[in-house]
Design an enzyme around this catalytic site. Structure first.
Site, short mmCIF file in Angstrom:
data_model
loop_
_atom_site.label_atom_id
_atom_site.label_comp_id
_atom_site.label_asym_id
_atom_site.label_seq_id
_atom_site.Cartn_x
_atom_site.Cartn_y
_atom_site.Cartn_z
N TYR A 15 16.57 -105.97 -3.71
CA TYR A 15 17.24 -105.78 -2.41
C TYR A 15 17.87 -104.40 -2.27
O TYR A 15 17.88 -103.61 -3.19
CB TYR A 15 18.18 -106.93 -2.08
CG TYR A 15 19.36 -107.26 -2.95
CD1 TYR A 15 19.89 -106.40 -3.88
CD2 TYR A 15 19.99 -108.50 -2.79
CE1 TYR A 15 21.01 -106.75 -4.63
CE2 TYR A 15 21.10 -108.87 -3.53
CZ TYR A 15 21.61 -107.99 -4.44
OH TYR A 15 22.69 -108.34 -5.16
N GLU A 16 18.35 -104.14 -1.07
CA GLU A 16 18.90 -102.82 -0.72
C GLU A 16 17.86 -101.72 -0.95
O GLU A 16 18.19 -100.61 -1.38
CB GLU A 16 20.18 -102.58 -1.55
CG GLU A 16 21.16 -101.57 -0.99
CD GLU A 16 21.61 -101.87 0.42
OE1 GLU A 16 21.93 -103.03 0.72
OE2 GLU A 16 21.58 -100.93 1.26
#
Lengths: 591, 591
Positions: free
Chosen positions: A434-435
């Site tokens: 993620y990110e």
């Protein structure tokens, strides 16, 4: 069951011997004396150890439950969240105008590592709120700030980030969520968002969603994306909570890990939203807090490696199995502890030297973020922007690998959930994704950050390394550090030069080696950190100290890094310098 | 949901173009014509795809349940097990005297990979039975063989291996389970065993446990360990089942993966056991089937990497995200498929080139096992014994890494259980641990197998590589293979020489680099396999073929391996050649 103790001596050392934060001319740092930071981190460590960590495994087992649209977090999460809230742990670096303490992101990063080590899933709730606070603080109108920030800083309300949709992750240009303008200046938001961490909870009165959406008629692709504030409950003029907004949790995902965090499908059905920042400039608004958010994820990688290492170390000292081949070490016992075995030590030293180097690297990044924000220092901003994909990609990739090695030390017990080592691995895994998945970080590094401003920031980085090398070239105590760092820095420069030259003709020559370059960059940064730490440790020893063991251990650990981790770059270099043809030649249909 | 298709074209190629099994003078191989093996593997592939794979995810979710001492396996497991049993899939390589087909372990290994790719947890039940059959076949009395083998070969009864105890895993000398001799020649077995895979089930009428235990008064340590047959139900003289024996499942473990396999705590309370082989020679009896068991685990690593790769590839072709930087590839669509991106291809090529090389390496190992057993060929036995820790350690370490890379290609979806990629990672993780943790494999390689018989087998290995290199040094078509293989082989020899010399003075210098050496060895073996495969593919192309794409793809994939995987050894070499001081210097209490 795993245990956790905050590595406060190491934080002290990095903050005050290596980064010398008291000597930095950054607003808010004047209060960060060693006594003060020690006291703060000690308190954080206690809450993490006594309240967060004991519900980490049970939170993993129970997970979050969605029933009739309402999410229930695992037992103990609300009480722990309240204790965190009451301790003001989310306010350390927040603007004093909105209830914060204005102390600098570097201290918040230390605290973030501590709580995340103890319970990553739980710490994500305030963590995402912190990101939403930063976005509203940077881009909100005065009224938006006054409406939302005090409640969010107080953690009475939490925050989320809504980017991903089922058909679009990295490629946000494909976004379908719509924002229809209303006569009163608000918007009606409709669409579906997925993978929304901390999407809802039973710990806060309200949830403030930051949602990317497209205003009809705007530019195509990512240039037509805007950012909106969409609260779960609308807020009355007097600040009290009003009607329920048109946003609902559609589902929570069954995941590999971070079970204590509700990863939600969020359905927006003509929900009232308020434009945050300028129309069609939503991506820019998101990007202003990207460095901070990605450093937070980098810290998650470090945090899980640290927690896993602590437990692997305890097991390696405790578990009796086999004998030291160079001579029995525990003659009274039926066998020697695992830690006598060279291959076990190899794994422990890998973890220890990585985690300590990674912590210094991440906190250095946090200082640069503070300098960029508080001093409006463009050079610091350029440098930390360059290093952000390295921090995020490298520290989460290797952080995950280290949790796997920690698990390995437990043998069969590492595979049994009861021992808790599997959770570190499963939780750490998400930080690589993620990110911005780590492949996207590599693309960001090679395709965007390196060439940015004519390569100015990457040149500044190498100048900084060179300055350190020049200043210390005759320092005999650093001989094991200066030479390897110099070579690693030279190798990285050669690869980047190759990318520039070959990439002109064929961009795939750079892109096919982008992950290798990112890892090389990471090792050079950790090599630099270790050289600086060794220097600081040597200075402390030379000055006389009542804790020579700490500083000697630091130097020995750094020697391991330089001798056994840095050579990883030899492989990355060979790969990155080889033609991209072998990567690209096969037609897709021939796979 | 994941899918699976058996890679039968690749099996064909490895068996008939590379290993040329029809030209091998090994009893049982005369039947292994290309038509025959293709037909067998096609049938195996159908059962795996249609029956095993569809219950892989549900088996993971349901797991095994223990209630009132009875284990229930997940829905569909019994039906799938029965289909496997009826197909005779466990009998391929078993002695025809006991109901087997006598066809060679190499074919059984192909079939093992196929079923394990489709459902590793389920395939472990017959897999462990197969190991127990081999042990009883090698060491049992005629009566033991007649009593147990036909039922086990038929899978009416299953088998297990009981080694580990709570306080002793690798160090079996610490074992406490006791075997008291009885007047009738049997023994009473008492003690607790843990981590017993397939420890019990609801699919077979009886479970035949092979249990390591100590006869009181025997030698200390591992020299006093004996092996016993302990059936769950005693067997009457007429072969019918008698009384329940004193063995019970104490618990089943909650694990990271392979949830469909019951990992049991087994409690032995004066259970009747029968000595298998000689008293106090239990370790030797276990070791005779170690090569086979470890190759089986190696194949599990390959199997999960293969299954994960297939699904990652399908996703990379299907998922539209971003555009090819060198030019749009899917102008009608909103974005290009993931596979256009160099970093995605890097991961796919990593997986593809590893899996195909690993399969060839493992099947070559299986041929050597057949040659060792069926031809009583001491050279083959020595070579496969040397390579067994490499097969097990290298293929499971890298196999796991490849499942992580496959998961990464899915971005956020890779972390969601529904998509099935997490399961491949979680299931693959155990293969690095059981059947001797990979650090123990490295110790076995460096401390035992390399110096064995005066280094004769390791020299034979390098002679074989050298012969290949010499024979092909002027083969222009192999230029991209011969050079890198030569260099990698030379590097590995340099490290082994260093270990011999430095290890004389300080064994830690070898042991601290043992895992690096194991991985170097693995890459040299896969490099050799790729060189052989490229040669075979070129020969097929030169001879004219109606499927040039298959052979061209093979060569391109091999080029990737040589250019981007083999350089991994540069790092391993630098580590292995550096002093072990950095690994060993830190006092245990300073960590």
């Amino acid at each position: 069951m795993p245990t956790y103790t905050a590595p406060n001596a190491d934080f002290d050392f990095v903050l005050h011997n290596v980064l010398n934060i008291q000597e930095q001319d950054i607003p808010g740092y004047e209060d960060l004396t060693q006594d003060f930071t020690s006291a703060v981190l000690e308190e954080a460590g206690k809450l993490a150890r006594d309240v967060f960590q004991p519900i980490n495994a049970s939170g993993d087992q129970q997970g979050c439950v969605l029933e009739n649209g309402v999410i229930t977090t695992p037992d103990g999460f609300k009480e722990a969240f309240d204790a965190y809230r009451e301790g003001g742990w989310n306010t350390l670096d927040v603007d004093t105008d909105y209830g914060g303490q204005g102390l600098g992101y570097v201290l918040a990063s230390c605290v973030g590592e501590i709580f995340s080590s103890a319970n990553m899933a739980l710490t994500m709730y305030p963590g995402l709120t912190h990101g939403a606070i930063s976005a509203i603080h940077a881009h909100g109108t005065d009224q938006q700030k006054q409406t939302f920030l005090p409640k969010m800083v107080d953690l009475a309300w939490s925050g989320t980030m809504n980017l991903t949709e089922p058909h679009c992750g990295t490629d946000l240009g494909l976004m379908r969520t719509k924002a229809e303008p209303q006569d009163d200046g608000s918007y009606k938001i409709s669409g579906q968002k997925i993978f929304i961490s901390a999407g809802d909870n039973d710990m806060t009165e309200n949830v403030v969603h930051l949602v990317l959406a497209k205003i009809p008629g705007g530019p195509e692709g990512v240039k037509g994306i805007s950012l909106f504030i969409v609260p779960k409950f609308l807020v009355n003029d007097d600040g009290s909570l009003g009607a329920r907004n048109g946003v609902a949790v559609g589902n929570i995902e069954e995941k590999m890990g971070i079970h204590g965090n509700a990863t939600c499908v969020m359905n927006y059905d003509e929900a009232t939203g308020y434009l945050l920042g300028d129309a069609h400039k939503g991506m820019r608004a998101m990007f202003t807090m990207m460095n901070e958010a990605r450093l937070g994820v980098a810290m998650q990688g470090v945090s899980q490696a640290e927690a896993a290492y602590q437990n692997a170390l305890a097991y390696a000292k405790d578990r009796l199995q086999g004998r030291d081949v160079t001579g029995v070490k525990n003659p009274e016992g039926p066998a020697d502890p695992l830690i006598v075995h060279p291959d076990i030590r190899r794994m422990l030293m890998n973890q220890k030297s990585f985690v300590e180097g990674a912590r210094a690297f991440a906190l250095w990044g946090a200082v640069m973020i503070d300098r960029a924000h508080k001093n409006e220092d463009a050079a610091a901003d350029g440098l930390v922007s360059l290093l952000t994909p390295v921090l995020k990609g490298f520290l989460t990739d290797v952080g995950f690998d280290m949790t796997v090695q920690a698990q390995q030390i437990f043998g069969g017990h590492g595979y049994i959930e009861e021992w808790g080592m599997s959770q570190f691995t499963r939780d750490a895994r998400i930080a690589m994704i993620y990110e911005g998945a780590n492949g996207v970080q590599a693309l960001d590094l090679v395709g965007r950050k390196m060439p940015k401003d004519g390569g100015k920031h990457v040149m500044a980085f190498f100048d900084m390394v060179k300055t350190f090398l020049t200043e210390n070239k005759d320092n005999a105590a650093l001989a094991d550090f200066v030479g390897p760092l110099k070579e690693a820095s030279k190798d990285l420069q050669a690869v980047l030069m190759h990318f520039m030259q070959a990439g002109m003709k064929n961009p795939n020559d750079a892109l096919a080696g982008s992950t290798d370059a990112l890892h090389m960059f990471g090792h050079v940064c950790l090599g630099l950190m270790w050289a600086k730490m060794a220097k600081a440790a040597q200075e402390a020893l030379d000055a006389g100290t009542d804790n020579p063991e700490f500083y000697n251990t630091k130097i020995t650990t750094g020697r391991y890094y330089m001798a056994r981790w840095l050579p990883t770059n030899k492989t990355h270099m060979a790969r990155a310098m080889s033609s991209s043809d072998v990567v690209m030649d096969l037609p897709a249909e021939a796979f």
